[in-house]
Scaffold this motif. Structure first.
Motif, short mmCIF file in Angstrom:
data_model
loop_
_atom_site.label_atom_id
_atom_site.label_comp_id
_atom_site.label_asym_id
_atom_site.label_seq_id
_atom_site.Cartn_x
_atom_site.Cartn_y
_atom_site.Cartn_z
N ALA A 1 0.82 -1.22 0.00
CA ALA A 1 0.00 0.00 0.00
C ALA A 1 0.86 1.26 0.00
CB ALA A 1 -0.93 0.00 1.21
N GLU A 2 2.12 1.15 0.38
CA GLU A 2 3.01 2.31 0.39
C GLU A 2 3.63 2.59 -0.97
OE1 GLU A 2 5.89 1.52 3.39
OE2 GLU A 2 4.46 1.66 5.05
N TRP A 3 3.42 1.69 -1.91
CA TRP A 3 4.03 1.82 -3.22
C TRP A 3 3.24 2.81 -4.08
CZ3 TRP A 3 2.89 -1.34 -8.04
CH2 TRP A 3 3.88 -1.17 -9.01
N GLY A 4 3.91 3.57 -4.90
CA GLY A 4 3.23 4.44 -5.86
C GLY A 4 3.43 5.92 -5.64
N ALA A 5 4.26 6.32 -4.68
CA ALA A 5 4.45 7.75 -4.42
C ALA A 5 5.00 8.48 -5.64
CB ALA A 5 5.38 7.95 -3.22
N GLU A 6 5.79 7.80 -6.46
CA GLU A 6 6.39 8.44 -7.63
C GLU A 6 5.51 8.38 -8.88
OE1 GLU A 6 7.59 5.75 -6.12
OE2 GLU A 6 9.57 6.13 -5.25
N MET B 1 -3.16 14.25 -15.71
CA MET B 1 -3.10 12.91 -15.12
C MET B 1 -2.26 12.89 -13.83
SD MET B 1 -4.76 10.51 -16.83
CE MET B 1 -5.43 10.16 -18.47
N GLY B 2 -1.15 13.62 -13.84
CA GLY B 2 -0.30 13.64 -12.65
C GLY B 2 -1.04 14.19 -11.44
N ASP B 3 -1.82 15.25 -11.62
CA ASP B 3 -2.56 15.83 -10.50
C ASP B 3 -3.67 14.90 -10.01
OD1 ASP B 3 -1.07 18.09 -10.17
OD2 ASP B 3 -2.42 19.42 -11.26
N VAL B 4 -4.34 14.23 -10.93
CA VAL B 4 -5.36 13.25 -10.51
C VAL B 4 -4.70 12.14 -9.69
CG1 VAL B 4 -7.04 11.55 -11.30
CG2 VAL B 4 -6.86 13.76 -12.46
N ALA B 5 -3.53 11.70 -10.11
CA ALA B 5 -2.81 10.66 -9.36
C ALA B 5 -2.37 11.18 -7.99
CB ALA B 5 -1.61 10.17 -10.16
N ARG B 6 -2.01 12.46 -7.90
CA ARG B 6 -1.65 13.02 -6.60
C ARG B 6 -2.83 12.96 -5.63
NH1 ARG B 6 1.26 16.28 -10.19
NH2 ARG B 6 3.51 16.06 -9.81
N ILE B 7 -4.01 13.24 -6.14
CA ILE B 7 -5.21 13.14 -5.31
C ILE B 7 -5.41 11.71 -4.83
CG2 ILE B 7 -7.74 13.20 -5.40
CD1 ILE B 7 -7.49 15.70 -7.16
N GLU B 8 -5.29 10.76 -5.73
CA GLU B 8 -5.53 9.37 -5.36
C GLU B 8 -4.49 8.87 -4.36
OE1 GLU B 8 -8.10 7.12 -8.07
OE2 GLU B 8 -6.51 7.57 -9.51
N HIS B 9 -3.24 9.25 -4.56
CA HIS B 9 -2.21 8.82 -3.61
C HIS B 9 -2.44 9.46 -2.25
CE1 HIS B 9 1.86 8.73 -1.74
NE2 HIS B 9 1.80 7.49 -2.19
N ALA B 10 -2.83 10.74 -2.24
CA ALA B 10 -3.08 11.43 -0.97
C ALA B 10 -4.28 10.83 -0.25
CB ALA B 10 -3.31 12.92 -1.24
N ARG B 11 -5.28 10.39 -0.99
CA ARG B 11 -6.44 9.76 -0.35
C ARG B 11 -6.03 8.48 0.37
NH1 ARG B 11 -10.48 7.86 -2.53
NH2 ARG B 11 -12.13 8.70 -1.20
N GLY B 12 -5.12 7.73 -0.23
CA GLY B 12 -4.63 6.53 0.44
C GLY B 12 -3.85 6.86 1.70
N ARG B 13 -3.02 7.90 1.64
CA ARG B 13 -2.28 8.33 2.83
C ARG B 13 -3.23 8.79 3.92
NH1 ARG B 13 0.96 13.02 0.70
NH2 ARG B 13 1.32 13.36 2.92
N ALA B 14 -4.27 9.52 3.53
CA ALA B 14 -5.23 10.02 4.52
C ALA B 14 -5.96 8.86 5.20
CB ALA B 14 -6.23 10.96 3.85
N PHE B 15 -6.32 7.85 4.44
CA PHE B 15 -7.04 6.71 5.01
C PHE B 15 -6.21 6.01 6.09
CE2 PHE B 15 -8.27 2.23 5.14
CZ PHE B 15 -9.62 2.35 5.43
N HIS B 16 -4.90 5.91 5.86
CA HIS B 16 -4.03 5.19 6.78
C HIS B 16 -3.37 6.10 7.83
CE1 HIS B 16 -4.32 1.34 4.71
NE2 HIS B 16 -4.17 1.97 3.57
N ALA B 17 -3.73 7.37 7.87
CA ALA B 17 -3.12 8.30 8.82
C ALA B 17 -3.52 7.96 10.26
CB ALA B 17 -3.53 9.73 8.49
#
Length: 249
Positions: free
Chosen positions: A86-91, A108-124
């Motif tokens: 789940a930690e994979w994909g920051a880049e 696309m890069g900004d949409v991916a930033r949102i999706e990665h941040a949502r994963g970080r928020a869920f596990h915070a």
């Protein structure tokens, strides 16, 4: 057998199509190759599935076949560095921005930033929300407020919040914003990850609070960014979603 670092390097090379790593044997050499090819394919499929689960909107935007090829390219150059997949994909956002076939789709890069941040928020980490009594009668010149560990603010170059929203169930008819957006991502008390676009004033207030500034100074920064900003509307909204916590001393 080679030393552990060398073995890992040779094993990884084998996963990328190189020679079999040391210790992988079978009665017939061709059988060893065949069996390892199955394992190699399983790793590729697993990494592709993990990336699609973390970035479902990107997968939807480009389609399954293109995403599978995209994931293979990404996995070749950005191997997981942790057993916690789940930690994979920051880049991945930066990878998308530099991927030539997607040059015509810079958002696309900004949409991916949102999706990665949502994963970080869920596990915070968890944090108790601020009690409303802390605000009642408090001196804004000295009151410092903390933000929930799951809160993430993203200043984006594209209308990626609305693009993300239009690619959610039932979101196809939502309006598409124009120009850059600022995304606020937060896990609410019900453990749902919320996403919304915020104004320049809201973003300035939140950034000032994160820096530890008293509420009055944070509000002044917000007014400088947006003269029409009203903290009396923003603070209750942040509190309702559990975004405000006691500041760390």
């Amino acid at each position: 057998m080679p030393a552990h670092p060398e073995f890992l390097a040779r094993f990884d090379a084998a996963l990328r199509g190189g020679a079999l790593p040391p210790g992988v044997t079978a009665r017939a050499p061709a059988e060893a190759e065949r069996r390892f090819a199955v394992y190699r394919n399983n790793v590729t499929v697993s990494l592709t599935g993990a990336l699609a689960a973390r970035f479902p909107v990107i997968a939807r935007l480009v389609g399954p076949a293109f995403f599978a090829a995209l994931a293979r390219h990404f996995a070749e150059t950005h191997r997981p560095q942790s057993p916690v997949i789940a930690e994979w994909g920051a880049e991945f956002p930066e990878f998308l921005e530099g991927f030539p076939p997607l040059a015509a789709y810079p958002y696309m890069g900004d949409v991916a930033r949102i999706e990665h941040a949502r994963g970080r928020a869920f596990h915070a980490a968890d944090a108790a929300p601020l009690h409303p009594a802390r605000l009642a009668g408090a001196d804004p010149e000295t009151l410092r407020l903390g933000l929930h560990p799951s809160l993430i603010l993203l200043r984006l170059a594209h209308p990626a919040v609305s693009i993300w929203a239009r690619n959610q169930p039932g979101g196809a008819d939502l309006p598409l914003a124009r120009g850059p957006q600022i995304a606020l991502i937060l896990r609410d008390p019900g453990y749902e990850v919320q996403l919304r676009a915020v104004t320049a004033g809201e973003a300035a207030l939140i950034e000032a609070l994160v820096q530890g500034q008293p509420l009055a100074e944070a509000a002044a920064h917000a007014h400088a960014a947006d003269p029409g900003f009203d903290p009396a509307r923003t603070l209750p909204e942040l509190m309702r979603h559990g975004a405000l916590v006691d500041a760390k001393v």
